[in-house]
Design an enzyme around this catalytic site. Structure first.
Site: not given
Ligand code: UD1
Length: 431
Positions: A35-36, A129, A134-135, A138, A319, A411
């Site tokens: 997925k990622n 989230c 979750r900035p 960057l 994860d 997801r």
């Protein structure tokens, strides 16, 4: 919302998984594409002025959201089995609608690609989230250094690059996966050379670079902490196969370890899983690796792992933490997990406790006291990997567990229920 959408949304949220625990797992499984990896690669097709065929795209709600984003931008995009064919030659929009940004937080990775191709972009701010704040500071700071003007107004980001994107040296204060991907996407067709210092080294970064390089980009050093991107004028057509999902593989390993049994996972990349394999070996699992297959056999009793820390790659992935914690609930003693990447990753632990798990958390630390028996209960997913942890624990719990809010699991896991049934689990889904 029209009637059909209301019913669809209600249906999604009412679905639940039922597990009757206690059956040993046995058999073989093919592991889905990552997925990622597929999300940034689909974003990268925006840069390509030609037809791109992306193979091994898992059937996941996040992938379908990415397809919707591409269609919305005016790209041609069709799914053909496990391949997605994208043609971005006629891309016409630079705005990602708010509802699609909300559906998938990681759609922020489209930002670098849209600016790279269109010279501007409008997206809604992704916000926090389920894992905490979750900035994207960057990402934004790097894009500004490359010549992007960014105005944040009423929750939207208005970005444009009046003089085009230009290569520069970027020092990331943390090797953020998403920021590294956004910089690569913005830099691929920028003027000049971009150097990323302290870049993320995750295999998904190399997969994105391999995809872009096969389409004509010039990206060097992916997989190391310094990446050089020589901007090119044109990236075009290509065909690419997404790497296997190491987190999904870790999940089925944890399921096998805790339920008992012996399972072979095919289509994996063991070299991406060194820290994961080492944790499972420490827990007493027997693991044999042959090429792109690995076979995991459960130990009689899971051994405690004194300390396990999530770290950036090649360290143990955050994860995979939840499913390993689920496994350690049945260990022969007390284990400690230290979560170093996300601030608020332990919300699912209260749900695991409903099954009889003994876990205490404080800040980034979880102390897991192994118990002899878990027992079935009703629980709800709080997030994607936390949901997978509930399924893992339920397989070894005595009696019946029902797991609600499974849209989180969908997801990232393609047909987890069908796959576990194939491995002999007593598991079903009620739509
Ligand atoms: C990606 C993965 C996610 C995985 C994570 C870490 C995708 C779609 N998601 O997420 O599954 O858990 O890598 O391996 O690939 N941070 C900042 N500022 C930023 C960016 C990040 O402070 O601008 C912080 C985050 O809040 C977090 C940490 O850095 O605490 C890691 O984030 P990052 O590596 O960016 O993860 P993602 O790309 O969001």
């Amino acid at each position: 919302m029209d009637c059909e959408t209301i019913l669809l949304v209600a249906g999604v949220f009412m679905s639940e998984i039922t597990v009757n625990g206690g059956r040993k797992l046995t058999g073989e499984l093919n592991i889905q594409g990552a997925k990622n990896s597929v999300l940034p690669v689909l974003a990268a097709t925006i840069l390509c002025k030609g037809e791109c065929v992306v193979h091994n795209c898992p059937r996941l709600s996040d992938v379908e959201t990415s397809v919707k984003i591409l269609l919305n931008l005016g790209c041609n995009c069709v799914r053909d089995g496990y391949s997605v064919v994208v043609d971005s030659r006629d891309i016409s929009s630079y705005e990602i609608p708010e509802n699609l940004m909300r559906e998938m937080r990681s759609s922020v990775v489209f930002l670098g690609a849209v600016i790279g191709r269109m010279g501007k972009a409008v997206i809604s701010s992704p916000g926090g989230c389920e894992l905490g704040p979750r900035p994207i500071d960057l990402h934004l700071s790097a894009l500004r250094q490359m010549g992007v003007r960014i105005n944040e107004e009423h929750g939207f980001l208005y970005c444009d690059a009046p003089e085009g994107l230009k290569g520069t040296e970027i020092n990331l204060s943390f090797p953020s996966v998403g920021a590294t991907e956004n910089i690569i996407l913005a830099a691929a067709t920028a003027k000049g050379v971009t150097v990323i210092h302290n870049a993320a080294r995750e295999p998904e970064i190399s997969d994105l670079s391999d995809f872009l390089n096969s389409a004509g980009a010039r990206i060097y050093g992916s997989g190391s902490d310094t990446i050089y991107i020589h901007g090119v004028e044109h990236v075009g057509s290509t065909e690419h196969t997404i790497i296997p999902d190491r987190i999904v593989a870790a999940t089925y390993m944890a399921c096998t370890a805790v339920a008992g049994g012996k399972v072979t996972l095919n289509g994996v990349m063991p070299s991406h899983m060194v820290a994961i394999l080492s944790a499972f070996r420490e827990s007493g699992c027997d693991i044999s690796v042959t090429g792109k297959s690995l076979t995991v056999s459960s130990p009689k009793k899971i051994s405690r792992i004194p300390t396990i820390r999530s770290l950036v790659y090649p360290g143990f992935p955050t994860d995979a933490g939840p499913v390993v914690i689920a496994m350690l609930t049945k260990a022969d003693g007390t284990s400690v997990f230290v979560e170093n990447i996300f601030e608020n990753r332990y919300r699912y632990i209260d749900e695991l406790k409903r099954l009889g798990a003994k876990i205490k958390t404080e800040g980034k630390i979880a102390v897991i006291e192994g118990v002899n028996e878990l027992s079935g209960a009703g629980c709800k997913c709080t997030d994607l990997r936390g949901g997978a942890a509930l399924v893992t624990a339920a397989l070894s719990a005595k009696g019946t567990t029902t797991i609600g809010d499974i849209h989180h699991i969908e997801r990232g896991y393609e047909d987890i229920v069908g796959n576990l049934r194939q491995l002999n689990a007593d598991i079903s889904i009620k739509e």
